[in-house]
Design a protein around this motif. Sequence first.
Motif, PDB file in Angstrom:
ATOM      1  N   PHE A 153       0.825  -1.201   0.000  1.00 27.15           N
ATOM      2  CA  PHE A 153       0.000   0.000   0.000  1.00 27.15           C
ATOM      3  C   PHE A 153       0.865   1.259   0.000  1.00 27.15           C
ATOM      4  N   PHE A 154       0.268   2.342  -0.477  1.00 29.03           N
ATOM      5  CA  PHE A 154       0.792   3.676  -0.213  1.00 29.03           C
ATOM      6  C   PHE A 154      -0.338   4.461   0.443  1.00 29.03           C
ATOM      7  N   HIS A 155      -0.025   5.107   1.568  1.00 26.80           N
ATOM      8  CA  HIS A 155      -1.059   5.786   2.367  1.00 26.80           C
ATOM      9  C   HIS A 155      -0.621   7.204   2.692  1.00 26.80           C
ATOM     10  N   ALA A 221       6.412   9.286  -6.046  1.00 26.14           N
ATOM     11  CA  ALA A 221       6.526   8.855  -7.438  1.00 26.14           C
ATOM     12  C   ALA A 221       7.666   7.860  -7.610  1.00 26.14           C
ATOM     13  N   HIS A 222       8.795   8.140  -6.990  1.00 22.70           N
ATOM     14  CA  HIS A 222       9.952   7.236  -7.088  1.00 22.70           C
ATOM     15  C   HIS A 222       9.600   5.859  -6.525  1.00 22.70           C
ATOM     16  N   ILE A 223       8.942   5.821  -5.373  1.00 24.09           N
ATOM     17  CA  ILE A 223       8.610   4.539  -4.753  1.00 24.09           C
ATOM     18  C   ILE A 223       7.603   3.775  -5.599  1.00 24.09           C
ATOM     19  N   MET A 224       6.622   4.465  -6.139  1.00 25.49           N
ATOM     20  CA  MET A 224       5.649   3.772  -6.990  1.00 25.49           C
ATOM     21  C   MET A 224       6.300   3.223  -8.251  1.00 25.49           C
ATOM     22  N   VAL A 229       4.336  -0.993  -5.840  1.00 27.81           N
ATOM     23  CA  VAL A 229       3.163  -0.626  -5.049  1.00 27.81           C
ATOM     24  C   VAL A 229       1.915  -1.114  -5.765  1.00 27.81           C
ATOM     25  N   ASP A 230       1.023  -1.781  -5.035  1.00 25.56           N
ATOM     26  CA  ASP A 230      -0.191  -2.341  -5.628  1.00 25.56           C
ATOM     27  C   ASP A 230      -1.363  -1.372  -5.614  1.00 25.56           C
ATOM     28  N   ILE A 231      -1.445  -0.541  -4.571  1.00 28.94           N
ATOM     29  CA  ILE A 231      -2.623   0.293  -4.417  1.00 28.94           C
ATOM     30  C   ILE A 231      -2.290   1.494  -3.531  1.00 28.94           C
TER      31      ILE A 231
END
Length: 355
Positions: A153-155, A221-224, A229-231
């Motif tokens: 996840f990204f939160h 953005a870099h991490i995605m 990242v799935d969601i």
Amino acid sequence: MAFRAIEWLDDSDTLQLIDQKVLPQQVRYLELNTTAEIARAIHDMTVRGAPAIGVAAAFGILQAARSFADAPAEEMQSALQQADAVLRASRPTAVNLFWALDRMKAVWADATDPANLPAALHREALAIEEDDIAVNRAISAEALKILPQKVTFFHHCNTGSLATVDLGTALGIIRSAHEAGHEVFAYLDETRPRLQGAKLSSFELLEFGVPHAIVVDGASAHIMRTQDVDIAVVGCDRVAANGDVANKIGTYNLALAAADNDVPFYVAAPMSTIDFATPDGDAIEIEERDSAEVTEINGHAIAPPDAPAFNPAFDVTPNRLIAGIITEYGIARPPFTDSLAAMRTAQQNALKEDV
């Protein structure tokens, strides 16, 4: 749960809040005894998160009624009108505040018997609190239907037990997936300027044993692009009828990063957060807060003295960037004008069945 963000202490007519301004260094509870104290706590973000703000405001109305329980009907009505106005002015963007106050006002506005009014308002405030718990759990149940077994996840910001009565919305989904046996990892952006992601969301996930990492806001953005990242899942303070979403500043940036990296961007939103009277995001009032929140961290200056700053507390994410809005009645998808209206119909039908 090792902590409770908000709790009504009926024996003393007191609202007990965890002081979110001093987390995570201290876990300190405050007991608020007047409507004015509750309004200040909402404004200065001692209590924060749209659902928790709404619940706090409901108990603020109850406190006013109990303070004037022995007064004539006209005097109690005047006191309730004043309490309602003070609470409505505490923060302008979170629609749950007005939704909860409207529910309480429906009880007191035409009441002629002040002797029975405090008890009726007590029942309604408890119902608002209980509804929040049930709605959050239903939102997580809907989200679990679309999550893979292994999910990253990204939160953004904090949308968990500190922002609600119990489980939370977006962070509640992450916690629920972990507790349901999914292999979960969550990236939490720090969420400048008040650092709710670093201070509060990490505090919660540590409490519940959920694997995660705090990252700076600019790393999304870099991490995605590099970390599978799935969601991305966030909460919200108001959803317009067309699906535009007002949420903590930085949400729009995150949605743009998600779109550029083909990461589906979801919003967790109780139906109480959907404002069908607001046609689109341009009609949502955006709160602006003290510039010191930008130029200082925990009271320590990080900018030159007298440096100017602009501090909008929220932004609006256009509906075109949103894959779905997860409600207690299912997941609304584009076109949101239609799907959100269908959710409202489902809600209305469910309420009729309960009568």
